[in-house]
Design a protein around this motif. Structure first.
Motif, mmCIF file in Angstrom:
data_model
loop_
_atom_site.group_PDB
_atom_site.id
_atom_site.type_symbol
_atom_site.label_atom_id
_atom_site.label_comp_id
_atom_site.label_asym_id
_atom_site.label_seq_id
_atom_site.Cartn_x
_atom_site.Cartn_y
_atom_site.Cartn_z
ATOM 1 N N HIS A 162 5.160 -5.523 -9.264
ATOM 2 C CA HIS A 162 5.794 -5.003 -10.473
ATOM 3 C C HIS A 162 6.546 -3.706 -10.183
ATOM 4 O O HIS A 162 7.639 -3.479 -10.701
ATOM 5 N N GLY A 163 5.974 -2.890 -9.337
ATOM 6 C CA GLY A 163 6.566 -1.581 -9.064
ATOM 7 C C GLY A 163 7.569 -1.590 -7.939
ATOM 8 O O GLY A 163 7.418 -0.890 -6.929
ATOM 9 N N MET A 164 8.630 -2.358 -8.110
ATOM 10 C CA MET A 164 9.634 -2.466 -7.035
ATOM 11 C C MET A 164 10.353 -1.153 -6.766
ATOM 12 O O MET A 164 10.928 -0.951 -5.704
ATOM 13 N N LEU A 165 10.288 -0.220 -7.718
ATOM 14 C CA LEU A 165 10.918 1.087 -7.524
ATOM 15 C C LEU A 165 10.322 1.825 -6.331
ATOM 16 O O LEU A 165 11.003 2.636 -5.704
ATOM 17 N N LEU A 166 9.062 1.535 -6.036
ATOM 18 C CA LEU A 166 8.417 2.149 -4.883
ATOM 19 C C LEU A 166 8.139 1.128 -3.789
ATOM 20 O O LEU A 166 8.181 1.475 -2.602
ATOM 21 N N ASP A 167 7.845 -0.122 -4.138
ATOM 22 C CA ASP A 167 7.574 -1.139 -3.122
ATOM 23 C C ASP A 167 8.780 -1.350 -2.210
ATOM 24 O O ASP A 167 8.631 -1.508 -0.994
ATOM 25 N N GLU A 168 9.964 -1.400 -2.781
ATOM 26 C CA GLU A 168 11.206 -1.524 -2.007
ATOM 27 C C GLU A 168 12.193 -0.487 -2.542
ATOM 28 O O GLU A 168 13.274 -0.822 -3.014
ATOM 29 N N GLU B 138 0.845 -1.187 0.000
ATOM 30 C CA GLU B 138 0.000 0.000 0.000
ATOM 31 C C GLU B 138 0.887 1.247 0.000
ATOM 32 O O GLU B 138 1.886 1.305 0.716
ATOM 33 N N HIS B 139 0.495 2.224 -0.802
ATOM 34 C CA HIS B 139 1.233 3.479 -0.863
ATOM 35 C C HIS B 139 0.277 4.641 -0.623
ATOM 36 O O HIS B 139 -0.923 4.528 -0.892
ATOM 37 N N PRO B 140 0.780 5.760 -0.110
ATOM 38 C CA PRO B 140 -0.097 6.897 0.170
ATOM 39 C C PRO B 140 -0.862 7.341 -1.074
ATOM 40 O O PRO B 140 -0.342 7.261 -2.193
ATOM 41 N N GLU B 141 -2.072 7.804 -0.882
ATOM 42 C CA GLU B 141 -2.919 8.213 -1.994
ATOM 43 C C GLU B 141 -2.254 9.254 -2.896
ATOM 44 O O GLU B 141 -2.337 9.148 -4.127
ATOM 45 N N PRO B 142 -1.592 10.294 -2.341
ATOM 46 C CA PRO B 142 -0.937 11.263 -3.238
ATOM 47 C C PRO B 142 0.109 10.623 -4.154
ATOM 48 O O PRO B 142 0.222 11.006 -5.332
ATOM 49 N N LEU B 143 0.842 9.649 -3.635
ATOM 50 C CA LEU B 143 1.846 8.965 -4.446
ATOM 51 C C LEU B 143 1.176 8.144 -5.556
ATOM 52 O O LEU B 143 1.632 8.148 -6.707
ATOM 53 N N LEU C 266 22.196 -7.388 -15.053
ATOM 54 C CA LEU C 266 21.563 -7.583 -13.745
ATOM 55 C C LEU C 266 20.050 -7.593 -13.950
ATOM 56 O O LEU C 266 19.483 -6.636 -14.485
ATOM 57 N N ILE C 267 19.415 -8.680 -13.531
ATOM 58 C CA ILE C 267 17.963 -8.791 -13.576
ATOM 59 C C ILE C 267 17.419 -8.514 -12.179
ATOM 60 O O ILE C 267 17.831 -9.154 -11.214
ATOM 61 N N ILE C 268 16.506 -7.561 -12.078
ATOM 62 C CA ILE C 268 15.841 -7.236 -10.826
ATOM 63 C C ILE C 268 14.356 -7.524 -11.007
ATOM 64 O O ILE C 268 13.743 -7.012 -11.951
ATOM 65 N N HIS C 269 13.786 -8.335 -10.125
ATOM 66 C CA HIS C 269 12.386 -8.710 -10.330
ATOM 67 C C HIS C 269 11.681 -8.937 -8.998
ATOM 68 O O HIS C 269 12.238 -9.535 -8.082
ATOM 69 N N GLY C 270 10.450 -8.449 -8.916
ATOM 70 C CA GLY C 270 9.633 -8.641 -7.723
ATOM 71 C C GLY C 270 9.015 -10.033 -7.693
ATOM 72 O O GLY C 270 8.434 -10.486 -8.678
ATOM 73 N N LYS C 271 9.134 -10.698 -6.560
ATOM 74 C CA LYS C 271 8.599 -12.058 -6.429
ATOM 75 C C LYS C 271 7.077 -12.067 -6.520
ATOM 76 O O LYS C 271 6.472 -13.075 -6.900
ATOM 77 N N LYS C 272 6.446 -10.929 -6.184
ATOM 78 C CA LYS C 272 4.987 -10.851 -6.167
ATOM 79 C C LYS C 272 4.424 -10.131 -7.393
ATOM 80 O O LYS C 272 3.287 -9.668 -7.384
ATOM 81 N N VAL D 95 16.479 -10.926 -6.421
ATOM 82 C CA VAL D 95 15.064 -11.128 -6.117
ATOM 83 C C VAL D 95 14.595 -10.104 -5.092
ATOM 84 O O VAL D 95 15.228 -9.911 -4.051
ATOM 85 N N PHE D 96 13.480 -9.449 -5.398
ATOM 86 C CA PHE D 96 12.844 -8.520 -4.465
ATOM 87 C C PHE D 96 11.615 -9.219 -3.884
ATOM 88 O O PHE D 96 10.541 -9.219 -4.492
#
Length: 272
Positions: A248-254, A168-173, A213-219, A242-243
């Protein structure tokens, strides 16, 4: 600063070019624009690197012609940016659809200007299910997405956003991120969704020789984690980070982990 690069067919491609030093070229996902990398741009510029963020044709501030949304043409646009800005020793980062475009660029133009490749949640080697490839959306599901885009694009984007993140991310984001996609042209969104549906890079990735380098979210619910495993099998010099907590949005999820991983890789550390 922002600048426009003229593509082979005359289309003006917008490039956000900030900082100096070694360039890191960012290729965004469908259907956003280069501003999705805001938090990576800030970090890299502070660390002394040059951020080069490209808005594809049809997206952000770039021209939106009727045609040219296939990977071959999009890769040509990327080549024009790299050539006209005289970029060398590039770290090329492709996110989601941008991963497919980055790979297409390297397959068409080679890696003489690129020293490292980052594939982040990449929509590759193929986005839709095929014989022997049971991963991702079906072509019919993408067709339904395209039909929804033609009928009510804002609602389609809202639904797409609901599966984009694992946290979950803040509504403004969330509203900010939604706005990136709203800014895209409708026909560019549709035509590049067709490319996502139809492009297939399987059997070609063995020709990618650059360090990867492959970066990928497990979820990840957009580009399932199996995509990353398939790419790692095919690309000779690829390693996978592995994240575990990311969609998909690992840039913000982590975000902190993503930035640390990217910076470590750009700096040349082999352990990420």
């Amino acid at each position: 600063m922002g600048t426009f690069i003229q593509a082979v067919d005359g289309t003006k491609i917008y490039v956000e070019d900030v900082g100096s030093g070694q360039p890191v070229v960012f290729l965004h996902g469908w259907p956003a624009n280069n501003n999705m990398f805001e938090y990576q741009k800030n970090l890299l510029v502070e660390e002394g690197y040059r951020y080069v963020g490209i808005d594809y044709r049809g997206y952000g501030k770039s021209d939106a012609p009727a045609t040219g949304y296939d990977y071959k043409t999009m890769a040509s646009d990327i080549n024009e940016v790299i050539e006209q800005l005289k970029l060398t020793n590039v770290t090329l980062l492709g996110f989601s659809m941008g991963g497919g475009i980055a790979l297409s660029y390297l397959l068409q133009y080679g890696d003489s200007k690129v020293s490292k490749l980052v594939l982040a949640g990449a929509a590759a080697p193929v986005f839709t299910q095929r014989d022997g490839y049971p991963y991702g959306m079906t072509k019919e599901e993408v067709d339904a997405l395209i039909a929804d885009t033609k009928q009510d694009r804002p609602s389609m984007l809202k639904g797409f956003g609901e599966i984009f993140f694992a946290k979950e991310h803040p509504e403004p984001l969330q509203q900010w991120f939604h706005g990136l996609s709203i800014a895209a042209s409708s026909h560019g969104t549709i035509q590049s969704a067709i490319a996502l549906r139809d492009e297939d890079l399987r059997g070609k990735l063995g020709d990618i020789k650059v360090d990867t380098l492959i970066i990928h979210g497990k979820k990840d619910q957009v580009c399932p984690f199996e995509f990353a495993e398939e790419m790692q099998k095919e690309i000779p010099h690829a390693r996978l980070e592995v994240f575990e907590e990311s969609g998909h949005g690992m840039l913000l999820d982590e975000q902190e982990k993503f930035n640390e991983t990217l910076l470590s890789y750009v700096k040349g550390n082999q352990t990420v």
